[in-house]
Design a protein around this motif. Sequence first.
Motif, PDB file in Angstrom:
ATOM      1  N   LEU A 185       0.906  -1.098  -0.049  1.00 32.22           N
ATOM      2  CA  LEU A 185      -0.001  -0.059  -0.036  1.00 32.22           C
ATOM      3  C   LEU A 185       0.818   1.292   0.092  1.00 32.22           C
ATOM      4  O   LEU A 185       0.358   2.300  -0.421  1.00 32.22           O
ATOM      5  CB  LEU A 185      -1.002  -0.040   1.197  1.00 32.22           C
ATOM      6  CG  LEU A 185      -2.115  -1.160   1.142  1.00 32.22           C
ATOM      7  CD1 LEU A 185      -3.290  -0.933   2.124  1.00 32.22           C
ATOM      8  CD2 LEU A 185      -2.795  -0.984  -0.235  1.00 32.22           C
ATOM      9  N   GLY A 186       2.115   1.131   0.663  1.00 31.32           N
ATOM     10  CA  GLY A 186       2.992   2.109   0.508  1.00 31.32           C
ATOM     11  C   GLY A 186       3.485   2.571  -1.041  1.00 31.32           C
ATOM     12  O   GLY A 186       3.365   3.846  -1.551  1.00 31.32           O
ATOM     13  N   ALA A 187       3.484   1.392  -1.826  1.00 33.47           N
ATOM     14  CA  ALA A 187       3.896   1.774  -3.392  1.00 33.47           C
ATOM     15  C   ALA A 187       2.618   2.140  -3.950  1.00 33.47           C
ATOM     16  O   ALA A 187       2.957   3.005  -4.986  1.00 33.47           O
ATOM     17  CB  ALA A 187       4.191   0.167  -3.731  1.00 33.47           C
ATOM     18  N   VAL A 188       1.284   1.854  -3.718  1.00 36.15           N
ATOM     19  CA  VAL A 188       0.291   2.144  -4.216  1.00 36.15           C
ATOM     20  C   VAL A 188       0.256   3.659  -3.990  1.00 36.15           C
ATOM     21  O   VAL A 188      -0.210   4.520  -4.961  1.00 36.15           O
ATOM     22  CB  VAL A 188      -0.939   1.349  -3.678  1.00 36.15           C
ATOM     23  CG1 VAL A 188      -2.120   2.025  -4.173  1.00 36.15           C
ATOM     24  CG2 VAL A 188      -0.955  -0.048  -4.046  1.00 36.15           C
ATOM     25  N   ALA A 189       0.362   3.990  -2.904  1.00 39.27           N
ATOM     26  CA  ALA A 189       0.424   5.543  -2.681  1.00 39.27           C
ATOM     27  C   ALA A 189       1.250   6.437  -3.361  1.00 39.27           C
ATOM     28  O   ALA A 189       1.133   7.613  -3.824  1.00 39.27           O
ATOM     29  CB  ALA A 189       0.459   5.721  -1.109  1.00 39.27           C
ATOM     30  N   ARG A 190       2.533   5.909  -3.533  1.00 38.35           N
ATOM     31  CA  ARG A 190       3.625   6.637  -4.255  1.00 38.35           C
ATOM     32  C   ARG A 190       3.533   6.611  -5.625  1.00 38.35           C
ATOM     33  O   ARG A 190       3.580   7.613  -6.568  1.00 38.35           O
ATOM     34  CB  ARG A 190       4.847   5.946  -3.767  1.00 38.35           C
ATOM     35  CG  ARG A 190       5.309   6.360  -2.214  1.00 38.35           C
ATOM     36  CD  ARG A 190       6.826   5.878  -2.304  1.00 38.35           C
ATOM     37  NE  ARG A 190       7.149   4.683  -2.444  1.00 38.35           N
ATOM     38  CZ  ARG A 190       6.817   3.688  -1.349  1.00 38.35           C
ATOM     39  NH1 ARG A 190       6.352   3.870  -0.360  1.00 38.35           N
ATOM     40  NH2 ARG A 190       7.399   2.598  -1.378  1.00 38.35           N
TER      41      ARG A 190
END
Length: 279
Positions: A182-187
């Motif tokens: 989800l961190g990658a999704v947000a970025r």
Amino acid sequence: MRFGIKTRPEHTTWAEMRDVWLVADDVDLFESAWNWDHFYPLTGDLAGPNFEGWSMLAALAQATRRIRIGCQVSGMIYRHPAVLANMAATIDVISEGRLELGLGAGWNQMECDAYGIDLPPLRERFDLFDEGVQVIVGLLSQEVTNFDGKHFKLTDARCEPKSVQRPHPPIVIGGRGPRRTLGAVARWAQHWNAIVRSPDDWTELKDTLLVRCQEVGRDPAEIVCSVNVVVDPADGIGPAAEKAAGYMEAGVDLVVMNLPHRAKPDILEPLAEALAPLA
């Protein structure tokens, strides 16, 4: 709510896959069609046939005219990201701007062991994934890309011709990990395909995505949220439509209907009729 379909390229024929996608292309309710990125079947006889996803996607890009197309999702461990960026740009050109660029960290130990592909431990795998996404975005959006990471290094690298969609085709990141995925999704993502068990499960993960977006200053409204719903041939279309309705109530943007194995094209019209009240 919006809808797509997914067909599994295992234990089937090219003609069967193609014919389903051709009919889906004519059914306006379905906005996208997806396959997967595996080299072995995931069900049944694991020694059976399974088509390679990206070369099949190129052929389906030429065969269709309207529907958006994508691989759900491509394992970063399988191809150097610079190679994948060039593949994606080419297929986006062939499809005249209809590619959804699905990406994931990868997970299938059996395939990796069979082909001698390194499957790093989870932390290292996500470090590799994060670098790979940056490489792909750079190559698709910049004239020249330089990158000096632990896993990938690019020097004055080019990717030409560029994709039709600018700055790049939508990045679709699949998974459910609350921190790294989800961190990658947000970025980086324009689309998150969540692996979930229920609408309540999705709601909990979506709340976590909102936190990740806040951490990086991203507007979560920029990210399409999708889930998959299986059309079980034993149950029929009705229960699958009810599951889709539950996700609509939870706030999901897009539901991808996983068609029964070797489904015939004639399933698409009654499926679209059952889903139409939710659209």
